[in-house]
Design a protein around this motif. Structure first.
Motif, PDB file in Angstrom:
ATOM      1  N   GLN A   1      36.252  34.186  52.175  1.00 24.04           N
ATOM      2  CA  GLN A   1      37.535  34.045  51.492  1.00 24.04           C
ATOM      3  C   GLN A   1      38.080  32.622  51.607  1.00 24.04           C
ATOM      4  OE1 GLN A   1      41.134  35.722  53.201  1.00 24.04           O
ATOM      5  NE2 GLN A   1      41.551  36.814  51.286  1.00 24.04           N
ATOM      6  N   SER A   2      37.787  31.937  52.708  1.00 24.10           N
ATOM      7  CA  SER A   2      38.310  30.579  52.903  1.00 24.10           C
ATOM      8  C   SER A   2      37.737  29.595  51.890  1.00 24.10           C
ATOM      9  CB  SER A   2      38.008  30.093  54.324  1.00 24.10           C
ATOM     10  OG  SER A   2      36.611  29.888  54.499  1.00 24.10           O
ATOM     11  N   ALA A   3      36.622  29.980  51.216  1.00 28.96           N
ATOM     12  CA  ALA A   3      36.015  29.112  50.206  1.00 28.96           C
ATOM     13  C   ALA A   3      36.491  29.445  48.788  1.00 28.96           C
ATOM     14  CB  ALA A   3      34.494  29.214  50.279  1.00 28.96           C
ATOM     15  N   TYR A   4      37.338  30.451  48.636  1.00 29.65           N
ATOM     16  CA  TYR A   4      37.863  30.786  47.314  1.00 29.65           C
ATOM     17  C   TYR A   4      38.727  29.644  46.786  1.00 29.65           C
ATOM     18  CZ  TYR A   4      36.840  35.828  48.122  1.00 29.65           C
ATOM     19  OH  TYR A   4      36.241  37.041  48.371  1.00 29.65           O
ATOM     20  N   SER A   5      38.741  29.488  45.484  1.00 26.13           N
ATOM     21  CA  SER A   5      39.633  28.501  44.880  1.00 26.13           C
ATOM     22  C   SER A   5      41.075  29.025  44.917  1.00 26.13           C
ATOM     23  CB  SER A   5      39.224  28.231  43.432  1.00 26.13           C
ATOM     24  OG  SER A   5      39.498  29.374  42.618  1.00 26.13           O
ATOM     25  N   LYS A   6      42.030  28.123  44.767  1.00 26.85           N
ATOM     26  CA  LYS A   6      43.442  28.530  44.741  1.00 26.85           C
ATOM     27  C   LYS A   6      43.707  29.483  43.582  1.00 26.85           C
ATOM     28  CE  LYS A   6      45.246  24.347  46.963  1.00 26.85           C
ATOM     29  NZ  LYS A   6      46.102  23.137  46.808  1.00 26.85           N
ATOM     30  N   ASN A   7      43.072  29.223  42.453  1.00 27.05           N
ATOM     31  CA  ASN A   7      43.264  30.083  41.283  1.00 27.05           C
ATOM     32  C   ASN A   7      42.744  31.489  41.546  1.00 27.05           C
ATOM     33  OD1 ASN A   7      43.813  30.504  38.297  1.00 27.05           O
ATOM     34  ND2 ASN A   7      41.615  30.904  38.346  1.00 27.05           N
ATOM     35  N   THR A   8      41.596  31.591  42.198  1.00 27.05           N
ATOM     36  CA  THR A   8      41.026  32.900  42.520  1.00 27.05           C
ATOM     37  C   THR A   8      41.932  33.669  43.476  1.00 27.05           C
ATOM     38  OG1 THR A   8      38.763  32.145  42.144  1.00 27.05           O
ATOM     39  CG2 THR A   8      39.035  34.059  43.585  1.00 27.05           C
ATOM     40  N   LEU A   9      42.415  33.011  44.513  1.00 25.16           N
ATOM     41  CA  LEU A   9      43.320  33.661  45.459  1.00 25.16           C
ATOM     42  C   LEU A   9      44.594  34.128  44.764  1.00 25.16           C
ATOM     43  CD1 LEU A   9      42.929  31.237  48.496  1.00 25.16           C
ATOM     44  CD2 LEU A   9      42.226  33.641  48.431  1.00 25.16           C
ATOM     45  N   ARG A  10      45.110  33.293  43.881  1.00 25.35           N
ATOM     46  CA  ARG A  10      46.334  33.639  43.161  1.00 25.35           C
ATOM     47  C   ARG A  10      46.118  34.887  42.298  1.00 25.35           C
ATOM     48  NH1 ARG A  10      47.376  28.902  41.767  1.00 25.35           N
ATOM     49  NH2 ARG A  10      46.234  28.828  39.802  1.00 25.35           N
ATOM     50  N   ASN A  11      44.983  34.965  41.648  1.00 22.73           N
ATOM     51  CA  ASN A  11      44.701  36.123  40.789  1.00 22.73           C
ATOM     52  C   ASN A  11      44.430  37.392  41.588  1.00 22.73           C
ATOM     53  OD1 ASN A  11      44.629  35.487  37.770  1.00 22.73           O
ATOM     54  ND2 ASN A  11      43.523  33.734  38.610  1.00 22.73           N
ATOM     55  N   ILE A  12      43.823  37.261  42.756  1.00 16.75           N
ATOM     56  CA  ILE A  12      43.621  38.440  43.621  1.00 16.75           C
ATOM     57  C   ILE A  12      44.969  38.984  44.078  1.00 16.75           C
ATOM     58  CG2 ILE A  12      42.727  39.207  45.859  1.00 16.75           C
ATOM     59  CD1 ILE A  12      40.451  37.133  45.445  1.00 16.75           C
ATOM     60  N   ILE A  13      45.861  38.089  44.456  1.00 16.55           N
ATOM     61  CA  ILE A  13      47.208  38.510  44.876  1.00 16.55           C
ATOM     62  C   ILE A  13      47.941  39.180  43.713  1.00 16.55           C
ATOM     63  CG2 ILE A  13      49.474  37.669  45.602  1.00 16.55           C
ATOM     64  CD1 ILE A  13      47.940  35.489  47.198  1.00 16.55           C
ATOM     65  N   LYS A  14      47.792  38.610  42.523  1.00 13.33           N
ATOM     66  CA  LYS A  14      48.422  39.181  41.330  1.00 13.33           C
ATOM     67  C   LYS A  14      47.940  40.609  41.084  1.00 13.33           C
ATOM     68  CE  LYS A  14      48.618  38.490  36.289  1.00 13.33           C
ATOM     69  NZ  LYS A  14      48.169  37.618  35.176  1.00 13.33           N
ATOM     70  N   ALA A  15      46.621  40.807  41.136  1.00 13.05           N
ATOM     71  CA  ALA A  15      46.065  42.147  40.918  1.00 13.05           C
ATOM     72  C   ALA A  15      46.492  43.095  42.030  1.00 13.05           C
ATOM     73  CB  ALA A  15      44.539  42.071  40.838  1.00 13.05           C
ATOM     74  N   GLY A  16      46.503  42.600  43.269  1.00 16.09           N
ATOM     75  CA  GLY A  16      46.902  43.440  44.398  1.00 16.09           C
ATOM     76  C   GLY A  16      48.334  43.930  44.295  1.00 16.09           C
ATOM     77  N   SER A  17      49.183  43.140  43.655  1.00 15.59           N
ATOM     78  CA  SER A  17      50.589  43.521  43.523  1.00 15.59           C
ATOM     79  C   SER A  17      50.802  44.660  42.535  1.00 15.59           C
ATOM     80  CB  SER A  17      51.417  42.300  43.087  1.00 15.59           C
ATOM     81  OG  SER A  17      51.150  41.960  41.733  1.00 15.59           O
ATOM     82  N   LYS A  18      49.747  44.990  41.769  1.00 16.63           N
ATOM     83  CA  LYS A  18      49.877  46.048  40.767  1.00 16.63           C
ATOM     84  C   LYS A  18      49.558  47.430  41.330  1.00 16.63           C
ATOM     85  CE  LYS A  18      50.764  42.857  37.796  1.00 16.63           C
ATOM     86  NZ  LYS A  18      52.153  42.679  37.276  1.00 16.63           N
TER      87      LYS A  18
END
Length: 292
Positions: free
Chosen positions: A132-149
């Motif tokens: 996970q530490s190698a994920y891009s900022k955009n990828t992390l942001r989108n995972i958080i977005k999906a998780g919030s749903k």
């Protein structure tokens, strides 16, 4: 080394599958049952009692044989549990039963000939937190977005997956959807293909994936997202859930591509690196154009 051409009826599929499973570069596409689905009556070049295996997918036009990479198989070529040198590889290529071919070798088939194609993979030899530490900022942001749903990750039965996949994904023609279903069912029944999805709080399935699990390689085979799933970045979360599941428990996550920059960017966002393969073409008559 004596290389023998064997027609379909002469191949010992039990020995073939055992050899592919033990091969250092064994891939799902090269299993006999997978080839039976995508290229019925496939033949093979075999050496040293199944130590070296090269599946041959022959077609004929105007009574002329030609080789074309079959639909749904990104890489084939030469497989072995022994080291595959460039010299050994070319001995097999020289034995191909046609002067006309377009074939995809696999990542372990080293040659400078042909066209290099991009494939992106992620090593799973680290704990999830390190991945996970190698994920891009955009990828992390989108995972958080999906998780919030409020999505929940779930295994799916074959029937549930196919119903969702065919409802969501209209890109493939009916004949291709039938072939995709056949491949998934054959792999699902053997425990080599698994189906999963993200289910919303309203019980809609907004992202699905049929993935391979063979020889330590998790393959991203058949993904699809609904319009709602696309808006919610559901596929980011689905891939992340699989990486949580298989971190340190498998060798590689194979994204199966891509030469398309937008798709490649999605894969690279998880830290994927290139593991290229080669496409060989020779004496390409007009009727082969667009078949690869």
């Amino acid at each position: 080394m004596q290389i023998e051409y064997m027609d379909h009826s002469s191949i010992d599929k039990k020995k073939w599958d055992e050899a592919i499973l033990s091969a250092d570069n064994g891939l799902l596409y090269a299993c006999s049952w997978y080839l039976d689905c995508i290229a019925p009556k496939w033949d093979a070049l075999i050496a040293n009692d199944y130590e070296y295996l090269f599946p041959i997918t022959v077609k004929h036009k105007y009574k002329l044989p030609y080789l074309v990479q079959p639909f749904l198989a990104q890489q084939l070529g030469l497989f072995s549990s022994n080291r595959i040198t460039e010299s050994i590889l070319h001995k097999f290529i020289n034995k191909l039963p046609s002067y006309s071919y377009e074939i995809n070798l696999n990542y372990a088939n080293t040659t400078q000939e042909g066209i290099q194609m991009t494939n992106l993979v992620l090593a799973l030899d680290k704990p999830y937190e390190q991945l996970q530490s190698a994920y891009s900022k955009n990828t992390l942001r989108n995972i958080i977005k999906a998780g919030s749903k409020g999505y929940r990750f779930s295994d799916l039965s074959f029937d549930a997956f196919i119903k969702c996949y065919q409802t969501i994904d209209h890109r493939d023609k009916k004949v291709n959807q039938l072939l995709i279903s056949k491949v998934i069912k054959a792999g699902f029944d053997r425990g080599y293909i698994h189906c999963c999805g993200l289910i919303s709080p309203y019980d809609s399935v907004d992202a699905v994936l049929a993935f391979g699990n063979f020889n330590g390689r998790i393959s991203y085979l058949f993904p699809a997202s609904s319009e709602q799933g696309k808006q919610n970045s559901a596929m980011f979360m689905l891939v992340d859930e699989l990486l949580k599941l298989y971190a340190t428990k498998a060798g590689w996550f194979d994204f199966e591509g891509s030469m398309i920059e937008g798709i490649a960017r999605f894969y690279r966002g998880f830290g994927a690196i290139e593991q290229p393969y080669r496409v060989l073409k020779q004496l390409r008559p007009s009727f082969l154009i667009g078949k690869i």
